[in-house]
Design a protein around this motif. Sequence first.
Motif, PDB file in Angstrom:
ATOM      1  N   VAL B 138     -84.653 -23.308 -64.084  1.00  0.00           N
ATOM      2  CA  VAL B 138     -85.971 -22.759 -63.768  1.00  0.00           C
ATOM      3  C   VAL B 138     -86.340 -21.678 -64.776  1.00  0.00           C
ATOM      4  O   VAL B 138     -87.419 -21.704 -65.363  1.00  0.00           O
ATOM      5  N   ALA B 139     -85.431 -20.755 -64.984  1.00  0.00           N
ATOM      6  CA  ALA B 139     -85.715 -19.680 -65.922  1.00  0.00           C
ATOM      7  C   ALA B 139     -84.412 -19.167 -66.514  1.00  0.00           C
ATOM      8  O   ALA B 139     -83.370 -19.203 -65.869  1.00  0.00           O
ATOM      9  N   GLU B 140     -84.525 -18.696 -67.731  1.00  0.00           N
ATOM     10  CA  GLU B 140     -83.348 -18.216 -68.431  1.00  0.00           C
ATOM     11  C   GLU B 140     -83.688 -16.858 -69.014  1.00  0.00           C
ATOM     12  O   GLU B 140     -84.770 -16.672 -69.548  1.00  0.00           O
ATOM     13  N   ASN B 141     -82.801 -15.930 -68.864  1.00  0.00           N
ATOM     14  CA  ASN B 141     -83.118 -14.591 -69.343  1.00  0.00           C
ATOM     15  C   ASN B 141     -81.877 -13.908 -69.903  1.00  0.00           C
ATOM     16  O   ASN B 141     -81.109 -13.314 -69.156  1.00  0.00           O
ATOM     17  N   PRO B 142     -81.649 -14.011 -71.206  1.00  0.00           N
ATOM     18  CA  PRO B 142     -80.510 -13.293 -71.782  1.00  0.00           C
ATOM     19  C   PRO B 142     -80.861 -11.823 -71.988  1.00  0.00           C
ATOM     20  O   PRO B 142     -81.734 -11.500 -72.782  1.00  0.00           O
ATOM     21  N   TRP B 143     -80.200 -10.975 -71.235  1.00  0.00           N
ATOM     22  CA  TRP B 143     -80.480  -9.538 -71.360  1.00  0.00           C
ATOM     23  C   TRP B 143     -79.875  -8.976 -72.642  1.00  0.00           C
ATOM     24  O   TRP B 143     -80.312  -7.966 -73.150  1.00  0.00           O
ATOM     25  N   GLY B 144     -78.822  -9.605 -73.080  1.00  0.00           N
ATOM     26  CA  GLY B 144     -78.159  -9.117 -74.285  1.00  0.00           C
ATOM     27  C   GLY B 144     -77.191  -7.982 -74.000  1.00  0.00           C
ATOM     28  O   GLY B 144     -76.741  -7.812 -72.866  1.00  0.00           O
ATOM     29  N   LEU B 145     -76.912  -7.217 -75.015  1.00  0.00           N
ATOM     30  CA  LEU B 145     -75.899  -6.168 -74.899  1.00  0.00           C
ATOM     31  C   LEU B 145     -76.390  -5.030 -74.001  1.00  0.00           C
ATOM     32  O   LEU B 145     -77.491  -4.537 -74.152  1.00  0.00           O
ATOM     33  N   LYS B 146     -75.522  -4.663 -73.071  1.00  0.00           N
ATOM     34  CA  LYS B 146     -75.889  -3.634 -72.093  1.00  0.00           C
ATOM     35  C   LYS B 146     -74.605  -2.886 -71.759  1.00  0.00           C
ATOM     36  O   LYS B 146     -73.540  -3.478 -71.699  1.00  0.00           O
ATOM     37  N   SER B 147     -74.741  -1.583 -71.577  1.00  0.00           N
ATOM     38  CA  SER B 147     -73.523  -0.829 -71.255  1.00  0.00           C
ATOM     39  C   SER B 147     -73.184  -1.022 -69.780  1.00  0.00           C
ATOM     40  O   SER B 147     -74.068  -1.088 -68.924  1.00  0.00           O
ATOM     41  N   LEU B 148     -71.903  -1.121 -69.489  1.00  0.00           N
ATOM     42  CA  LEU B 148     -71.459  -1.351 -68.126  1.00  0.00           C
ATOM     43  C   LEU B 148     -71.355  -0.010 -67.386  1.00  0.00           C
ATOM     44  O   LEU B 148     -71.112   1.025 -67.994  1.00  0.00           O
ATOM     45  N   ALA B 149     -71.510  -0.086 -66.078  1.00  0.00           N
ATOM     46  CA  ALA B 149     -71.426   1.138 -65.287  1.00  0.00           C
ATOM     47  C   ALA B 149     -69.986   1.632 -65.191  1.00  0.00           C
ATOM     48  O   ALA B 149     -69.740   2.801 -64.935  1.00  0.00           O
ATOM     49  N   TYR B 150     -69.051   0.723 -65.357  1.00  0.00           N
ATOM     50  CA  TYR B 150     -67.632   1.080 -65.385  1.00  0.00           C
ATOM     51  C   TYR B 150     -66.933   0.047 -66.253  1.00  0.00           C
ATOM     52  O   TYR B 150     -67.422  -1.083 -66.385  1.00  0.00           O
ATOM     53  N   PRO B 151     -65.836   0.399 -66.894  1.00  0.00           N
ATOM     54  CA  PRO B 151     -65.209  -0.557 -67.820  1.00  0.00           C
ATOM     55  C   PRO B 151     -64.619  -1.777 -67.110  1.00  0.00           C
ATOM     56  O   PRO B 151     -64.032  -1.659 -66.030  1.00  0.00           O
ATOM     57  N   ILE B 152     -64.816  -2.941 -67.712  1.00  0.00           N
ATOM     58  CA  ILE B 152     -64.207  -4.176 -67.236  1.00  0.00           C
ATOM     59  C   ILE B 152     -63.325  -4.690 -68.361  1.00  0.00           C
ATOM     60  O   ILE B 152     -63.799  -4.860 -69.488  1.00  0.00           O
ATOM     61  N   GLN B 153     -62.095  -4.945 -68.068  1.00  0.00           N
ATOM     62  CA  GLN B 153     -61.118  -5.383 -69.074  1.00  0.00           C
ATOM     63  C   GLN B 153     -61.162  -4.495 -70.316  1.00  0.00           C
ATOM     64  O   GLN B 153     -61.194  -4.971 -71.448  1.00  0.00           O
ATOM     65  N   LYS B 154     -61.224  -3.216 -70.075  1.00  0.00           N
ATOM     66  CA  LYS B 154     -61.239  -2.190 -71.117  1.00  0.00           C
ATOM     67  C   LYS B 154     -62.447  -2.304 -72.057  1.00  0.00           C
ATOM     68  O   LYS B 154     -62.409  -1.844 -73.189  1.00  0.00           O
ATOM     69  N   LYS B 155     -63.488  -2.929 -71.570  1.00  0.00           N
ATOM     70  CA  LYS B 155     -64.703  -3.014 -72.391  1.00  0.00           C
ATOM     71  C   LYS B 155     -65.809  -2.218 -71.720  1.00  0.00           C
ATOM     72  O   LYS B 155     -65.972  -2.280 -70.496  1.00  0.00           O
ATOM     73  N   THR B 156     -66.546  -1.494 -72.512  1.00  0.00           N
ATOM     74  CA  THR B 156     -67.587  -0.647 -71.928  1.00  0.00           C
ATOM     75  C   THR B 156     -68.982  -1.261 -72.037  1.00  0.00           C
ATOM     76  O   THR B 156     -69.923  -0.758 -71.443  1.00  0.00           O
TER      77      THR B 156
END
Lengths: 87, 218
Positions: B138-156
Amino acid sequence: MAKNEIKYLTAIKADKRVKKFCRFKKYKIRYIDYKDVEFLKKFLNEQGKLLPRRLSGNSLKFQRKVSDAVKKARQMSLLPYVTDLLK
Amino acid sequence: MQLLQDLKLLIIILLKMELSAITGFLLAITNNQKSFKNDPLSLGLNSYLCRPKSVFADSFRTMRNVHWDKPPSQMLWRINRILNLPAIAFAKAGLKQKGKMNNYELMVIFTPVLSDDEFKAEQKKYAKLITDAGGSIVAENPWGLKSLAYPIQKKTTGLYWVLQYTAASDFNEKLKIQLLRDEAALRHLCTKLDKYAVEYNARKKSGAKTGTEKLAEV
Protein backbone atom coordinates in the motif's frame (compact mmCIF):
# COMPACT_ATOMS: atom_id res chain seq x y z
CA MET A 1 -5.51 47.50 58.76
CA ALA A 2 -8.69 47.93 56.86
CA LYS A 3 -11.89 47.88 58.86
CA ASN A 4 -14.08 45.71 56.70
CA GLU A 5 -11.65 42.92 56.16
CA ILE A 6 -13.22 39.49 56.47
CA LYS A 7 -11.14 36.71 57.80
CA TYR A 8 -11.66 33.00 57.19
CA LEU A 9 -10.31 30.20 59.27
CA THR A 10 -9.66 28.06 56.23
CA ALA A 11 -8.86 29.39 52.83
CA ILE A 12 -11.88 29.14 50.54
CA LYS A 13 -11.49 27.55 47.18
CA ALA A 14 -11.48 30.37 44.71
CA ASP A 15 -11.94 28.48 41.45
CA LYS A 16 -14.19 25.58 40.68
CA ARG A 17 -12.46 22.45 39.58
CA VAL A 18 -12.58 21.93 35.84
CA LYS A 19 -13.91 18.54 34.96
CA LYS A 20 -11.44 16.40 33.04
CA PHE A 21 -12.36 14.96 29.70
CA CYS A 22 -11.02 12.40 27.32
CA ARG A 23 -9.24 14.26 24.56
CA PHE A 24 -9.57 11.39 22.14
CA LYS A 25 -13.31 11.30 22.51
CA LYS A 26 -13.65 15.05 22.31
CA TYR A 27 -11.51 15.47 19.21
CA LYS A 28 -12.60 12.19 17.67
CA ILE A 29 -9.16 10.71 17.36
CA ARG A 30 -9.70 7.04 16.71
CA TYR A 31 -6.25 5.78 15.97
CA ILE A 32 -3.12 6.41 17.98
CA ASP A 33 -0.03 6.08 15.89
CA TYR A 34 3.02 4.62 17.59
CA LYS A 35 5.26 6.31 15.04
CA ASP A 36 4.19 9.79 16.06
CA VAL A 37 6.60 10.30 18.93
CA GLU A 38 5.89 13.96 19.59
CA PHE A 39 2.24 13.10 20.02
CA LEU A 40 2.93 10.30 22.45
CA LYS A 41 5.22 12.49 24.52
CA LYS A 42 2.17 14.40 25.71
CA PHE A 43 1.23 11.39 27.75
CA LEU A 44 4.61 10.80 29.31
CA ASN A 45 6.39 12.45 32.19
CA GLU A 46 9.98 13.58 32.32
CA GLN A 47 11.25 10.09 32.97
CA GLY A 48 9.36 8.68 30.03
CA LYS A 49 6.73 7.04 32.21
CA LEU A 50 3.11 6.98 31.22
CA LEU A 51 0.91 9.52 32.93
CA PRO A 52 -1.96 8.02 34.88
CA ARG A 53 -5.53 8.47 33.79
CA ARG A 54 -6.19 10.58 36.81
CA LEU A 55 -3.92 13.22 35.32
CA SER A 56 -4.47 12.86 31.60
CA GLY A 57 -8.22 12.35 31.86
CA ASN A 58 -8.24 9.71 29.14
CA SER A 59 -11.01 7.19 29.02
CA LEU A 60 -9.95 3.65 29.73
CA LYS A 61 -10.34 2.63 26.11
CA PHE A 62 -7.95 5.27 24.87
CA GLN A 63 -5.57 5.05 27.79
CA ARG A 64 -5.08 1.45 26.79
CA LYS A 65 -4.44 2.46 23.21
CA VAL A 66 -1.98 5.11 24.28
CA SER A 67 -0.13 2.64 26.44
CA ASP A 68 -0.03 0.13 23.60
CA ALA A 69 1.35 2.76 21.25
CA VAL A 70 3.96 3.90 23.76
CA LYS A 71 5.08 0.34 24.33
CA LYS A 72 5.40 -0.24 20.61
CA ALA A 73 7.40 2.93 20.23
CA ARG A 74 9.68 1.81 23.04
CA GLN A 75 10.24 -1.54 21.38
CA MET A 76 11.22 0.15 18.17
CA SER A 77 13.57 2.46 20.00
CA LEU A 78 11.56 5.55 19.14
CA LEU A 79 11.05 6.28 22.82
CA PRO A 80 13.36 5.35 25.68
CA TYR A 81 12.31 2.92 28.39
CA VAL A 82 13.95 4.99 31.09
CA THR A 83 15.50 8.41 30.89
CA ASP A 84 15.88 11.78 32.53
CA LEU A 85 14.68 15.00 31.02
CA LEU A 86 12.70 13.57 28.15
CA LYS A 87 11.22 16.88 27.13
CA MET B 1 -32.63 -23.63 -21.31
CA GLN B 2 -33.62 -24.95 -17.94
CA LEU B 3 -35.29 -27.96 -19.41
CA LEU B 4 -32.24 -28.82 -21.41
CA GLN B 5 -30.06 -28.86 -18.36
CA ASP B 6 -32.48 -31.01 -16.45
CA LEU B 7 -32.51 -33.42 -19.34
CA LYS B 8 -28.76 -33.42 -19.43
CA LEU B 9 -28.72 -34.32 -15.80
CA LEU B 10 -31.20 -37.11 -16.32
CA ILE B 11 -29.10 -38.61 -19.02
CA ILE B 12 -26.04 -38.52 -16.83
CA ILE B 13 -27.97 -40.14 -14.04
CA LEU B 14 -29.17 -42.90 -16.28
CA LEU B 15 -25.73 -43.50 -17.60
CA LYS B 16 -23.73 -43.45 -14.44
CA MET B 17 -26.27 -44.38 -11.78
CA GLU B 18 -24.32 -42.78 -9.08
CA LEU B 19 -25.80 -43.10 -5.67
CA SER B 20 -26.06 -39.44 -4.97
CA ALA B 21 -27.52 -38.82 -8.36
CA ILE B 22 -31.12 -38.78 -7.29
CA THR B 23 -30.58 -36.31 -4.53
CA GLY B 24 -28.59 -34.29 -6.98
CA PHE B 25 -31.44 -34.19 -9.40
CA LEU B 26 -33.90 -33.21 -6.72
CA LEU B 27 -31.54 -30.52 -5.70
CA ALA B 28 -31.23 -29.25 -9.18
CA ILE B 29 -34.95 -28.68 -9.23
CA THR B 30 -35.18 -27.13 -5.80
CA ASN B 31 -32.29 -24.91 -6.67
CA ASN B 32 -34.41 -23.07 -9.11
CA GLN B 33 -36.63 -21.88 -6.37
CA LYS B 34 -34.75 -19.15 -4.68
CA SER B 35 -35.15 -20.70 -1.26
CA PHE B 36 -31.75 -22.33 -1.45
CA LYS B 37 -30.20 -19.13 -0.23
CA ASN B 38 -31.01 -19.62 3.40
CA ASP B 39 -30.84 -23.35 3.47
CA PRO B 40 -27.48 -24.61 4.63
CA LEU B 41 -28.36 -28.18 3.82
CA SER B 42 -29.04 -27.53 0.18
CA LEU B 43 -25.92 -25.42 -0.01
CA GLY B 44 -23.93 -28.20 1.52
CA LEU B 45 -25.33 -30.84 -0.77
CA ASN B 46 -24.67 -28.64 -3.69
CA SER B 47 -21.05 -28.26 -2.75
CA TYR B 48 -20.87 -32.00 -2.32
CA LEU B 49 -22.21 -32.53 -5.79
CA CYS B 50 -19.86 -29.97 -7.21
CA ARG B 51 -16.83 -31.83 -5.96
CA PRO B 52 -14.48 -32.73 -8.77
CA LYS B 53 -15.18 -36.45 -8.61
CA SER B 54 -18.88 -36.05 -9.05
CA VAL B 55 -20.07 -37.07 -12.44
CA PHE B 56 -22.23 -34.06 -12.87
CA ALA B 57 -19.79 -31.54 -11.57
CA ASP B 58 -19.71 -29.86 -14.93
CA SER B 59 -23.41 -29.52 -15.35
CA PHE B 60 -23.74 -28.26 -11.83
CA ARG B 61 -21.11 -25.71 -12.36
CA THR B 62 -22.84 -24.36 -15.40
CA MET B 63 -26.12 -24.33 -13.54
CA ARG B 64 -24.56 -22.38 -10.78
CA ASN B 65 -23.32 -19.85 -13.23
CA VAL B 66 -26.67 -19.49 -14.86
CA HIS B 67 -29.14 -19.51 -12.04
CA TRP B 68 -27.48 -18.18 -8.98
CA ASP B 69 -27.75 -14.47 -8.73
CA LYS B 70 -24.48 -14.15 -6.87
CA PRO B 71 -21.06 -14.83 -8.36
CA PRO B 72 -20.16 -18.48 -7.85
CA SER B 73 -16.96 -17.82 -6.00
CA GLN B 74 -18.83 -15.83 -3.39
CA MET B 75 -21.38 -18.56 -2.94
CA LEU B 76 -18.67 -21.14 -2.62
CA TRP B 77 -17.07 -19.06 0.03
CA ARG B 78 -20.28 -19.15 1.97
CA ILE B 79 -20.60 -22.88 1.59
CA ASN B 80 -17.10 -23.27 2.80
CA ARG B 81 -17.85 -21.17 5.83
CA ILE B 82 -20.93 -23.15 6.71
CA LEU B 83 -19.53 -26.61 6.23
CA ASN B 84 -15.91 -25.87 7.02
CA LEU B 85 -14.82 -28.03 4.13
CA PRO B 86 -11.18 -28.21 3.19
CA ALA B 87 -10.12 -25.50 0.81
CA ILE B 88 -8.42 -28.02 -1.45
CA ALA B 89 -11.70 -29.32 -2.75
CA PHE B 90 -12.61 -25.88 -4.02
CA ALA B 91 -9.24 -25.28 -5.49
CA LYS B 92 -9.53 -28.53 -7.38
CA ALA B 93 -12.93 -27.56 -8.64
CA GLY B 94 -11.15 -24.85 -10.54
CA LEU B 95 -12.51 -22.04 -8.45
CA LYS B 96 -9.86 -20.14 -6.65
CA GLN B 97 -10.73 -19.62 -3.05
CA LYS B 98 -10.18 -16.06 -2.09
CA GLY B 99 -8.74 -15.67 1.38
CA LYS B 100 -9.38 -12.59 3.39
CA MET B 101 -6.63 -10.03 3.14
CA ASN B 102 -5.70 -7.97 6.16
CA ASN B 103 -3.92 -4.68 6.40
CA TYR B 104 -0.61 -4.72 8.16
CA GLU B 105 2.19 -2.35 8.88
CA LEU B 106 5.77 -3.41 9.15
CA MET B 107 8.57 -1.39 10.64
CA VAL B 108 12.12 -2.64 10.40
CA ILE B 109 15.31 -1.21 11.81
CA PHE B 110 18.31 -2.17 9.69
CA THR B 111 21.92 -1.78 10.73
CA PRO B 112 23.39 1.62 9.90
CA VAL B 113 26.31 -0.18 8.26
CA LEU B 114 24.28 -0.80 5.10
CA SER B 115 25.05 1.31 2.08
CA ASP B 116 22.28 2.99 0.13
CA ASP B 117 22.18 0.23 -2.44
CA GLU B 118 22.13 -2.49 0.18
CA PHE B 119 19.35 -0.71 2.03
CA LYS B 120 17.32 -0.56 -1.15
CA ALA B 121 18.06 -4.19 -1.91
CA GLU B 122 16.77 -5.19 1.52
CA GLN B 123 13.59 -3.22 0.97
CA LYS B 124 13.08 -4.81 -2.39
CA LYS B 125 13.65 -8.26 -0.94
CA TYR B 126 10.87 -7.95 1.61
CA ALA B 127 8.54 -6.15 -0.77
CA LYS B 128 8.99 -9.01 -3.18
CA LEU B 129 8.30 -11.53 -0.44
CA ILE B 130 4.95 -9.89 0.17
CA THR B 131 3.92 -9.61 -3.45
CA ASP B 132 5.00 -13.18 -4.12
CA ALA B 133 2.73 -14.38 -1.34
CA GLY B 134 -0.23 -12.72 -3.02
CA GLY B 135 -0.17 -9.55 -0.96
CA SER B 136 0.11 -6.01 -2.19
CA ILE B 137 2.05 -3.01 -1.00
CA VAL B 138 0.00 0.00 0.00
CA ALA B 139 2.69 2.45 0.98
CA GLU B 140 6.40 2.45 1.53
CA ASN B 141 8.28 4.94 3.60
CA PRO B 142 12.03 4.64 4.18
CA TRP B 143 12.82 6.99 7.03
CA GLY B 144 16.51 6.45 6.60
CA LEU B 145 19.14 6.99 9.25
CA LYS B 146 17.74 7.90 12.64
CA SER B 147 19.27 7.88 16.07
CA LEU B 148 17.92 5.24 18.42
CA ALA B 149 16.49 6.09 21.81
CA TYR B 150 18.73 3.43 23.34
CA PRO B 151 21.51 1.32 21.82
CA ILE B 152 20.58 -1.93 20.09
CA GLN B 153 23.41 -4.39 19.50
CA LYS B 154 25.83 -1.64 20.46
CA LYS B 155 24.58 0.58 17.67
CA THR B 156 23.26 4.04 18.34
CA THR B 157 21.69 4.68 14.95
CA GLY B 158 19.52 2.63 12.64
CA LEU B 159 17.96 2.68 9.21
CA TYR B 160 14.20 2.79 9.61
CA TRP B 161 11.82 1.44 7.05
CA VAL B 162 8.02 1.51 7.28
CA LEU B 163 5.81 -0.50 4.99
CA GLN B 164 2.05 -0.82 4.79
CA TYR B 165 0.78 -3.85 2.98
CA THR B 166 -2.06 -6.30 2.64
CA ALA B 167 -1.53 -10.00 3.08
CA ALA B 168 -3.25 -13.18 4.12
CA SER B 169 -3.27 -13.88 7.83
CA ASP B 170 -0.80 -16.77 7.65
CA PHE B 171 1.83 -14.77 5.81
CA ASN B 172 3.30 -12.87 8.74
CA GLU B 173 4.78 -15.97 10.31
CA LYS B 174 6.84 -16.56 7.18
CA LEU B 175 7.89 -12.95 7.09
CA LYS B 176 8.92 -13.10 10.71
CA ILE B 177 11.22 -16.06 10.09
CA GLN B 178 12.92 -14.21 7.26
CA LEU B 179 13.37 -11.09 9.34
CA LEU B 180 14.78 -12.96 12.31
CA ARG B 181 17.20 -14.76 10.07
CA ASP B 182 18.36 -11.55 8.50
CA GLU B 183 21.55 -10.22 10.04
CA ALA B 184 20.92 -6.75 8.71
CA ALA B 185 17.59 -6.35 10.46
CA LEU B 186 18.12 -5.27 14.05
CA ARG B 187 14.50 -5.25 14.99
CA HIS B 188 11.08 -5.41 13.42
CA LEU B 189 7.51 -4.79 14.40
CA CYS B 190 4.45 -5.95 12.56
CA THR B 191 1.09 -4.48 13.49
CA LYS B 192 -2.35 -5.17 12.20
CA LEU B 193 -4.16 -2.07 11.06
CA ASP B 194 -7.83 -1.57 11.80
CA LYS B 195 -10.05 0.58 9.62
CA TYR B 196 -9.25 3.72 11.58
CA ALA B 197 -5.55 3.10 11.19
CA VAL B 198 -5.93 2.67 7.44
CA GLU B 199 -7.87 5.90 7.27
CA TYR B 200 -5.27 7.67 9.38
CA ASN B 201 -2.42 6.44 7.19
CA ALA B 202 -4.20 7.46 4.02
CA ARG B 203 -4.81 10.93 5.42
CA LYS B 204 -1.26 11.28 6.55
CA LYS B 205 0.02 10.21 3.18
CA SER B 206 -2.11 12.71 1.30
CA GLY B 207 -1.08 15.45 3.71
CA ALA B 208 -4.60 16.04 5.02
CA LYS B 209 -5.23 16.70 8.69
CA THR B 210 -5.27 13.60 10.81
CA GLY B 211 -7.04 15.16 13.76
CA THR B 212 -4.12 14.80 16.11
CA GLU B 213 -3.10 18.43 15.55
CA LYS B 214 -5.97 19.61 17.69
CA LEU B 215 -4.29 18.10 20.68
CA ALA B 216 -1.25 20.33 20.21
CA GLU B 217 -2.93 23.22 21.99
CA VAL B 218 -3.98 21.21 24.99
